[in-house]
Design an enzyme around this catalytic site. Sequence first.
Site, mmCIF file in Angstrom:
data_model
loop_
_atom_site.group_PDB
_atom_site.id
_atom_site.type_symbol
_atom_site.label_atom_id
_atom_site.label_comp_id
_atom_site.label_asym_id
_atom_site.label_seq_id
_atom_site.Cartn_x
_atom_site.Cartn_y
_atom_site.Cartn_z
ATOM 1 N N GLU A 158 0.844 -1.208 0.000
ATOM 2 C CA GLU A 158 0.000 0.000 0.000
ATOM 3 C C GLU A 158 0.875 1.252 0.000
ATOM 4 O O GLU A 158 0.660 2.168 0.808
ATOM 5 C CB GLU A 158 -0.939 0.004 1.214
ATOM 6 C CG GLU A 158 -2.013 -1.057 1.160
ATOM 7 C CD GLU A 158 -3.084 -0.875 2.241
ATOM 8 O OE1 GLU A 158 -2.813 -0.191 3.233
ATOM 9 O OE2 GLU A 158 -4.184 -1.419 2.076
ATOM 10 N N GLU A 234 -6.212 -8.100 -0.650
ATOM 11 C CA GLU A 234 -6.620 -8.191 0.761
ATOM 12 C C GLU A 234 -8.128 -8.015 0.829
ATOM 13 O O GLU A 234 -8.626 -6.895 0.835
ATOM 14 C CB GLU A 234 -5.942 -7.116 1.602
ATOM 15 C CG GLU A 234 -4.477 -7.380 1.823
ATOM 16 C CD GLU A 234 -3.814 -6.316 2.674
ATOM 17 O OE1 GLU A 234 -4.505 -5.709 3.505
ATOM 18 O OE2 GLU A 234 -2.615 -6.084 2.478
HETATM 19 C C1 GLA Z 1 -3.980 -2.908 5.060
HETATM 20 C C2 GLA Z 1 -2.566 -3.477 5.149
HETATM 21 C C3 GLA Z 1 -2.529 -4.773 5.915
HETATM 22 C C4 GLA Z 1 -3.341 -4.678 7.179
HETATM 23 C C5 GLA Z 1 -4.758 -4.293 6.840
HETATM 24 C C6 GLA Z 1 -5.671 -4.159 8.047
HETATM 25 O O1 GLA Z 1 -4.646 -3.450 4.052
HETATM 26 O O2 GLA Z 1 -2.024 -3.662 3.869
HETATM 27 O O3 GLA Z 1 -1.195 -5.070 6.200
HETATM 28 O O4 GLA Z 1 -2.759 -3.731 8.014
HETATM 29 O O5 GLA Z 1 -4.754 -3.037 6.237
HETATM 30 O O6 GLA Z 1 -5.719 -5.327 8.758
#
Ligand code: GLA
Length: 580
Positions: A158, A234
């Site tokens: 991210e 995710e």
């Molecule tokens: C983001 C991050 C993950 C995690 C999620 C929340 O997507 O990329 O590593 O922190 O948020 O659980």
Amino acid sequence: MTQFAIGESDFLLDGRPFRILSGALHYFRVHPDQWADRIEKARLMGLNTIETYVPWNAHSPHPGTFDTSGMLDLERFLREVADAGLYAIVRPGPYICAEWDNGGLPAWLFREPGMGVRRYEPKFMAAVRDYLRNVLGIVRSLQVDQGGPVLLVQVENEYGAFGDDQTYLKAVADIIRDAGITVPLVTVDQPVDAMLVAGGLDGVLRTGSFGSRAAERLATLRKHQPSGPLMCMEFWDGWFDHWGGRHHTTSVAETAAELDALLAAGASVNIYMVHGGTNFGLTSGANDKGVYRPTVTSYDYDAPLDEAGNPTGKFHAFREVISRYAPVPDVVPASGTAAPETSAALGSPVRLLADPSGWGAWSAHEAMPTLEILDVRLALFQASIDVDGPALLTVEEVRDRAYVFLDGDPVGVLDRERHDRALMLPRGRGRLEILVEDQGRVNYGRRIGEPKGLIGPVRLGSAELTGWSACAIDLDDLPHLLDGRTPDAPGVGPTAWRAGFEVAEPADHFLSTVAWGKGIAWVNGFCLGRYSRRGPQETLYVPGPVLRPGRNELVVLELEVTVEPVAHFVARPSLGPLEL
Ligand code: GLA
């Protein structure tokens, strides 16, 4: 050898369209003797792939180290994934977020002045290069085109939510390629235009992170990824908890419907998490968007497999959804049974302040050092004060909690969550002792990499307080520090106990912490993690493989005060109330 590639609209496995049905399972949050069980259950839910992050700071607790023993044996984990007939996705960061201490970045990096954080800065890049070479040295021969399970490797995490240094992002991708990674690379970003622009790279497949509104999110992703497969890297099926907050769960029916919508749209998925596991030791991170919020020890995440690896209602609902799109094995894993219940009296107390000399290495400092300089998560500082009292003690920022004693008597607590900065000492003369605790480093946003301790000069009135002795409390070794210590009379300040308890067979246990204050617990030297009376979490998970038939030993370090010096192991976990 198998070839895996990005096609015009699909992933291609040996030239044929392949939909990734993956689940996140972090090897570093699960006891290694339970990996195979969790992987097999993920397969039974209908998944064909397991995804894991790699935590740099766990593998490299000190500069120049790269530990792959026990719970850090990435190669064993990936081989067990392959042995179960599944593929793998590896996300080595260097930054991983993941509610993990510092988002995976080693704290020792930032002892060096001028060290960059997630940007193209030579010292940071040199460290990243060393780290990625070590990880990818393991992953390289386990790629699918070399007979292993690994289909994809992710670049950063991210990044568009943090920065826009394309030189940095590209350099990380180049390091990964130069280390011999030949499978496709991906990035992940939240489905927001600006983030997908800043966090993406030409020639690297963009994926998204989201848990709802699949059609709309995929449409945003498609704008930035005009061709190739769509993937939700995710799919958030639950959430994590903070100390003092509520326990998060999501509706089984709604989450299953979101998964259905995502699969109906033809996307590939990585379910985050299929099994969350536990932030054992002191590995949990924190958030700070103006108020510091440390993450709890459990990483249950309300995932399909709960913290102890048992299938939940969400497991069965997801399995049913997946069966509409792909073959799912006939076997369904058994539900968990109640854990054995037992109790043990905590033995004689050993008080830190009664004789602090043996709790770790002592050093002398003019100005109070940070916890990173001392290389610890908990430290005791002593100084003599001699001014007309009462006296005002001030700091710029408390990271994260400081217990203040004058001549052995508690005089107050400074807490980061409350933005405390000052304490009025009732007297200006005597022995000042301050126990400073790091409750977990921030893992998201601008505060990644910040030092811990009492930040800014510590002042008494208007003058800086100097002449400190510091004890770096060795928490890794704490159970052994109790060997041969003569017990103390009960009293104030941090106190450690040992308790023996009997186990018939090494099954999972749940240690109730409701009668305790705030501290850390170990079983047979294995650190279960932090506990706190603030909740929501009220039990600590004790993995069966940590126990042995016969006598076992619990060690508790209580930083505040316990209602009852007894350890109760209870039948089921309690992760706390769903509402505050
Ligand atoms: C983001 C991050 C993950 C995690 C999620 C929340 O997507 O990329 O590593 O922190 O948020 O659980």
